[in-house]
Design a protein around this motif. Structure first.
Motif, PDB file in Angstrom:
ATOM      1  N   ASN A  12       0.782  -1.225  -0.060  1.00 22.91           N
ATOM      2  CA  ASN A  12      -0.186  -0.053   0.028  1.00 22.91           C
ATOM      3  C   ASN A  12       0.905   1.314  -0.100  1.00 22.91           C
ATOM      4  O   ASN A  12       0.295   2.187  -0.688  1.00 22.91           O
ATOM      5  CB  ASN A  12      -1.020  -0.091   1.244  1.00 22.91           C
ATOM      6  N   LEU A  13       2.025   1.059   0.838  1.00 19.10           N
ATOM      7  CA  LEU A  13       2.845   2.264   0.730  1.00 19.10           C
ATOM      8  C   LEU A  13       3.481   2.714  -0.712  1.00 19.10           C
ATOM      9  O   LEU A  13       3.477   3.870  -0.971  1.00 19.10           O
ATOM     10  CB  LEU A  13       4.206   2.179   1.909  1.00 19.10           C
ATOM     11  N   ILE A  14       3.992   1.597  -1.453  1.00 23.17           N
ATOM     12  CA  ILE A  14       4.406   1.883  -2.596  1.00 23.17           C
ATOM     13  C   ILE A  14       3.512   2.196  -3.624  1.00 23.17           C
ATOM     14  O   ILE A  14       3.749   3.071  -4.534  1.00 23.17           O
ATOM     15  CB  ILE A  14       4.978   0.441  -3.028  1.00 23.17           C
ATOM     16  N   GLU A  15       2.015   1.686  -3.599  1.00 20.64           N
ATOM     17  CA  GLU A  15       1.113   2.371  -4.416  1.00 20.64           C
ATOM     18  C   GLU A  15       0.774   3.747  -4.061  1.00 20.64           C
ATOM     19  O   GLU A  15       0.502   4.450  -5.141  1.00 20.64           O
ATOM     20  CB  GLU A  15      -0.049   1.197  -4.189  1.00 20.64           C
ATOM     21  N   ALA A  16       0.817   4.175  -2.774  1.00 23.10           N
ATOM     22  CA  ALA A  16       0.487   5.311  -2.453  1.00 23.10           C
ATOM     23  C   ALA A  16       1.767   6.451  -2.853  1.00 23.10           C
ATOM     24  O   ALA A  16       1.118   7.676  -3.092  1.00 23.10           O
ATOM     25  CB  ALA A  16       0.240   5.448  -0.925  1.00 23.10           C
ATOM     26  N   SER A  17       2.839   6.035  -3.139  1.00 24.65           N
ATOM     27  CA  SER A  17       3.842   6.847  -3.782  1.00 24.65           C
ATOM     28  C   SER A  17       3.679   7.666  -5.051  1.00 24.65           C
ATOM     29  O   SER A  17       2.985   7.020  -5.911  1.00 24.65           O
ATOM     30  CB  SER A  17       5.113   6.274  -3.752  1.00 24.65           C
ATOM     31  N   ARG A  18       3.980   9.027  -4.825  1.00 28.26           N
ATOM     32  CA  ARG A  18       3.660   9.649  -6.255  1.00 28.26           C
ATOM     33  C   ARG A  18       4.735   9.653  -7.294  1.00 28.26           C
ATOM     34  O   ARG A  18       4.613  10.190  -8.245  1.00 28.26           O
ATOM     35  CB  ARG A  18       3.351  10.961  -5.981  1.00 28.26           C
ATOM     36  N   GLU A  19       5.911   8.921  -6.559  1.00 31.60           N
ATOM     37  CA  GLU A  19       7.000   8.822  -7.719  1.00 31.60           C
ATOM     38  C   GLU A  19       7.089   7.440  -8.388  1.00 31.60           C
ATOM     39  O   GLU A  19       6.624   6.489  -7.646  1.00 31.60           O
ATOM     40  CB  GLU A  19       8.331   8.843  -7.027  1.00 31.60           C
ATOM     41  N   PRO A  20       7.263   7.477  -9.719  1.00 29.61           N
ATOM     42  CA  PRO A  20       7.414   6.064 -10.355  1.00 29.61           C
ATOM     43  C   PRO A  20       8.283   5.128  -9.760  1.00 29.61           C
ATOM     44  O   PRO A  20       9.355   5.475  -9.600  1.00 29.61           O
ATOM     45  CB  PRO A  20       7.667   6.496 -11.717  1.00 29.61           C
ATOM     46  N   LEU A  21       7.708   4.006  -9.575  1.00 29.97           N
ATOM     47  CA  LEU A  21       8.531   2.753  -9.029  1.00 29.97           C
ATOM     48  C   LEU A  21       8.581   1.638  -9.987  1.00 29.97           C
ATOM     49  O   LEU A  21       7.400   1.122 -10.363  1.00 29.97           O
ATOM     50  CB  LEU A  21       8.291   2.478  -7.599  1.00 29.97           C
ATOM     51  N   PHE A  22       9.763   1.095 -10.204  1.00 33.16           N
ATOM     52  CA  PHE A  22       9.698  -0.157 -11.193  1.00 33.16           C
ATOM     53  C   PHE A  22      10.720  -1.248 -10.644  1.00 33.16           C
ATOM     54  O   PHE A  22      11.456  -0.750  -9.892  1.00 33.16           O
ATOM     55  CB  PHE A  22      10.332   0.195 -12.745  1.00 33.16           C
ATOM     56  N   THR A  23      10.140  -2.459 -10.724  1.00 29.57           N
ATOM     57  CA  THR A  23      11.242  -3.444 -10.615  1.00 29.57           C
ATOM     58  C   THR A  23      11.390  -4.082 -11.805  1.00 29.57           C
ATOM     59  O   THR A  23      10.949  -4.351 -12.838  1.00 29.57           O
ATOM     60  CB  THR A  23      10.745  -4.691  -9.754  1.00 29.57           C
ATOM     61  N   VAL A  24      12.993  -4.419 -12.181  1.00 22.89           N
ATOM     62  CA  VAL A  24      13.570  -4.691 -13.400  1.00 22.89           C
ATOM     63  C   VAL A  24      14.676  -6.039 -13.218  1.00 22.89           C
ATOM     64  O   VAL A  24      15.268  -6.018 -12.190  1.00 22.89           O
ATOM     65  CB  VAL A  24      14.249  -3.721 -14.004  1.00 22.89           C
ATOM     66  N   ASN A  25      14.404  -6.926 -13.985  1.00 24.38           N
ATOM     67  CA  ASN A  25      15.091  -8.302 -13.888  1.00 24.38           C
ATOM     68  C   ASN A  25      16.434  -8.171 -14.459  1.00 24.38           C
ATOM     69  O   ASN A  25      16.659  -7.299 -15.273  1.00 24.38           O
ATOM     70  CB  ASN A  25      14.383  -9.576 -14.034  1.00 24.38           C
ATOM     71  N   PRO A  26      17.325  -8.986 -14.364  1.00 24.04           N
ATOM     72  CA  PRO A  26      18.778  -8.960 -14.989  1.00 24.04           C
ATOM     73  C   PRO A  26      18.647  -8.587 -16.328  1.00 24.04           C
ATOM     74  O   PRO A  26      19.362  -8.214 -17.128  1.00 24.04           O
ATOM     75  CB  PRO A  26      19.504 -10.105 -14.366  1.00 24.04           C
ATOM     76  N   ALA A  27      17.598  -9.306 -16.940  1.00 27.03           N
ATOM     77  CA  ALA A  27      17.500  -9.195 -18.526  1.00 27.03           C
ATOM     78  C   ALA A  27      16.835  -7.888 -19.014  1.00 27.03           C
ATOM     79  O   ALA A  27      16.979  -7.553 -20.135  1.00 27.03           O
ATOM     80  CB  ALA A  27      16.550 -10.425 -18.999  1.00 27.03           C
ATOM     81  N   GLY A  28      16.660  -7.139 -18.091  1.00 25.88           N
ATOM     82  CA  GLY A  28      16.043  -5.378 -18.578  1.00 25.88           C
ATOM     83  C   GLY A  28      14.717  -5.513 -18.523  1.00 25.88           C
ATOM     84  O   GLY A  28      14.109  -4.811 -19.114  1.00 25.88           O
TER      85      GLY A  28
END
Length: 654
Positions: free
Chosen positions: A1-17
């Protein structure tokens, strides 16, 4: 919920990009749904995929990434700083990286403003240091020259007009008495000589005012046809004496009443007609007025005076409009005159936006013409006031005359006796104040230059200490703008110049006494105030923004512009004459940064850039002189507008 509430874009990226997850802010900024984004290349969402790839590689190699600048590819092209680190499973195996894209759009805008301000400040400092010594010397010399000129004109005007006032005034008085034929002849000769001297004095002082840009043009109703007809009567005797024919052609389509400066129009026509009569010994003079252009609100008229006189040589035509210049060296000897008349005509016409033309041929005559624009008016009630004749019912008026010179005192007594007014004389401002404290007066006639307490000091005391609103008319031999402005500032209601015109004096006394029996409010003073021109060459929105509308800083920056710009323009013009392309390039380069600061139209910045480019390689530019003239005009107009705005700021601070 905290991550979703953040107004700054957040990504998770695997080693393949590939993107494995993201929050709602990422969906919002990219405009791509969560389902469509998962499994796509992280790099494709940036304007520079190669740099984005390097950023993720750096994060995997070092375990983190901090403040890496990139631009997200959306319809805004949002600038961001990437911050992130790797995340691992319980065994320590790297599964991917978590990246946060912090929006720095506002920060970038602030940085840009700071950079622009710093660049401008550095440039301004450089220019100021470079020009400081020159500017200080130039300002000191210019101020001293202006003071000297104004003082000279003031002193000359006062010293010459004071005795002339008495000579002409008493001559008029004597001409009304019973005289022998010879006495009448001699007095008329004295009056004629005095009038000629006054014309010469007025010419010199008017020319100085026009050249200094201090001439104020009125816009009052006038009946043009009747006004011109009255003026032509002045030349009838001389025209008959020389057996000349006077032909008057008047376009009947000209509106009956127009708005303009009748005094200056008369001055122009009198100069031209006087020359036509003077230089024509036989034949005719044709005076014509016609419409050139007419609109719903105004009319452009052409006045022409054609004679069959001696004519002007082609090579002399250009110089006849210069100060103290005549067509030939023998003109003054044969016909008289100072060579100021046509110079004043040219200045008066062009100061009103008109043009003067001349065509001539030796032995066949000359044709002088000029154009002036007049506004229309339908208000018949605005016609010029008729002179007020002496009225027995108006004789219960008490006048205090404040004048130190005995001759002028006697003249004023004589005139006021003729009007039937009561009067008392005070030789200076101190005596005038004593008389105002002990007696009753309806109006004060105040000389300006007096010993012990002058007219300015006396008026200030009357207004501020005595708290009196009694009408005060200045009697001045000085017609320069400086003293007239001082008259208004201390609270005088009106002025009349010496030599005093008795009808004008009578009319003004009645006007001010009848206008306000309890005294005229000094705020209703009848002095002319020139209206500020509406700005159109500058837009100070950006200046307000970068200075946060701080008046002090704005005034400093405007001062800097006003000091540097005329110098740079002159350098550009001089470099053109001297083919000094390095100087032209440097001056054009220095002038360009100020355009943005002062909100000068982009088209003029383009003109300056073209001049700079021409100076760099001397490429073919047939219209380079036209470009320089355009830049000169734009910068001059900008200086006028900025000076007006600077004055307003200064007044607001006061």
């Amino acid at each position: 919920n905290l991550i979703e509430a953040s107004r700054e874009p957040l990504f998770t990226v695997n080693p393949a990009g590939k993107i494995t997850d993201m929050n709602l802010a990422s969906v919002t900024i990219t405009g791509v749904s969560r389902e469509d984004m998962i499994g796509t290349d992280f790099y494709d969402y940036f304007t520079e995929p190669k740099n984005a790839r390097l950023a993720t590689q750096s994060a995997f190699a070092n375990g983190f990434i901090a403040d890496y600048p990139l631009t997200i590819r959306d319809h805004h092209l949002t600038e961001v700083l990437l911050n992130g680190s790797v995340y691992k499973d319980p065994s320590g195996k790297v599964l991917g990286i978590v990246v946060v894209a912090r929006d720095i759009t506002e920060q970038k805008a602030i940085e840009k403003e700071l950079i622009e301000a710093r660049v401008f400040a550095e440039l301004a400092t450089f220019i100021a240091e470079e020009a400081k010594v020159k500017a200080e010397n130039a300002v000191e010399i210019a101020e001293e020259a202006v003071k000297t000129k104004q003082q000279f004109l003031s002193n000359m005007s006062h010293e010459i007009r004071t005795p002339m006032n008495a000579i002409i005034g008493f001559t008029k008085v004597l001409l009304k008495t019973e005289l022998t034929e010879k006495q009448n002849e001699y007095l008329n000769a004295i009056k004629l000589s005095g009038d000629a001297l006054i014309v010469l004095i007025n010419d010199i002082l008017d020319l100085a005012k026009v050249e200094a840009g201090k001439m104020v043009f009125e816009s009052r109703p006038l009946k043009l046809k009747s006004s011109l007809s009255s003026m032509m009567h002045l030349f009838e005797a001389k025209i008959l004496e020389k057996n000349l024919a006077l032909i008057k052609l008047y376009d009947e389509k000209i509106p009956e009443i127009l708005l303009g400066d009748s005094l200056r129009l008369n001055q122009i026509i009198l100069n031209l007609m006087s020359n036509a009569v003077k230089f024509t010994t036989h034949g005719r003079i044709v005076f014509e007025v016609k419409i050139l252009i007419e609109t719903e609100i105004d009319v452009n008229l052409e006045f022409s005076i054609q004679d069959t006189g001696v004519g002007i040589a082609l090579e002399s035509i250009d110089k006849i409009f210069e100060n103290f210049q005549q067509a030939t060296t023998g003109t003054s000897r044969l016909f008289g005159g100072t060579g100021l008349g046509l110079a004043i005509v040219k200045q008066l016409v062009e100061s009103q936006g008109g043009k003067v033309k001349v065509s001539s041929e030796i032995g066949k005559g000359s044709c002088f013409s000029f154009t002036i624009n007049f506004l229309k008016t339908n208000d018949v009630s605005l016609t010029e006031e008729l002179p007020i004749e002496f009225n027995l019912e108006q004789r219960n008026i008490s006048v205090l005359v404040v004048e130190d010179i005995p001759l002028n005192q006697l003249l004023m007594k004589t005139l006021l006796d003729e009007f039937g007014f009561k009067k008392e004389i005070a030789a200076n401002g101190l005596i005038a104040i004593e008389k105002l404290n002990t007696g009753h007066f309806d109006i004060v006639l105040m000389d300006l230059q007096m010993p012990e307490m002058n007219g300015f000091e006396a008026t200030t005391y009357i207004r501020n200490v005595l708290k009196s609103n009694i009408p005060i008319i200045a009697l001045t031999a000085d017609v320069t703008t400086v003293d007239l402005a001082k008259c208004k500032a201390v609270g005088m209601n009106d002025y009349i110049t010496k030599p005093v015109d008795e009808q004008l004096l009578y009319n003004k006394i009645l006007t001010h006494v009848n206008k306000s029996p309890l005294g005229t409010n000094i705020n209703d003073a009848t002095f002319e105030v020139k209206e500020l021109k509406k700005t159109n060459f500058t837009d100070l929105t950006y200046l307000h923004k970068i200075t946060k509308s701080d008046s002090k800083i704005m005034m400093e920056m405007i001062n800097l512009y006003l000091n540097q710009t005329p110098t740079l323009i002159n350098e550009i013009k001089e470099s053109m004459l001297n083919s000094d392309w390095n100087q032209m390039k440097a001056s054009a380069h220095k002038i360009i940064p100020s355009f943005t600061i002062m909100g000068i139209n982009k088209e003029f910045e383009t003109v300056a850039l073209k001049i700079q480019k021409f100076a760099e390689n001397q490429a073919s530019q047939d219209n380079i002189q036209e470009l320089i003239n355009t830049l000169d005009e734009a910068c001059s107009e900008a200086c006028v507008e900025l000076l007006q705005f600077h004055t307003q700021l200064k007044q607001n601070q006061a």
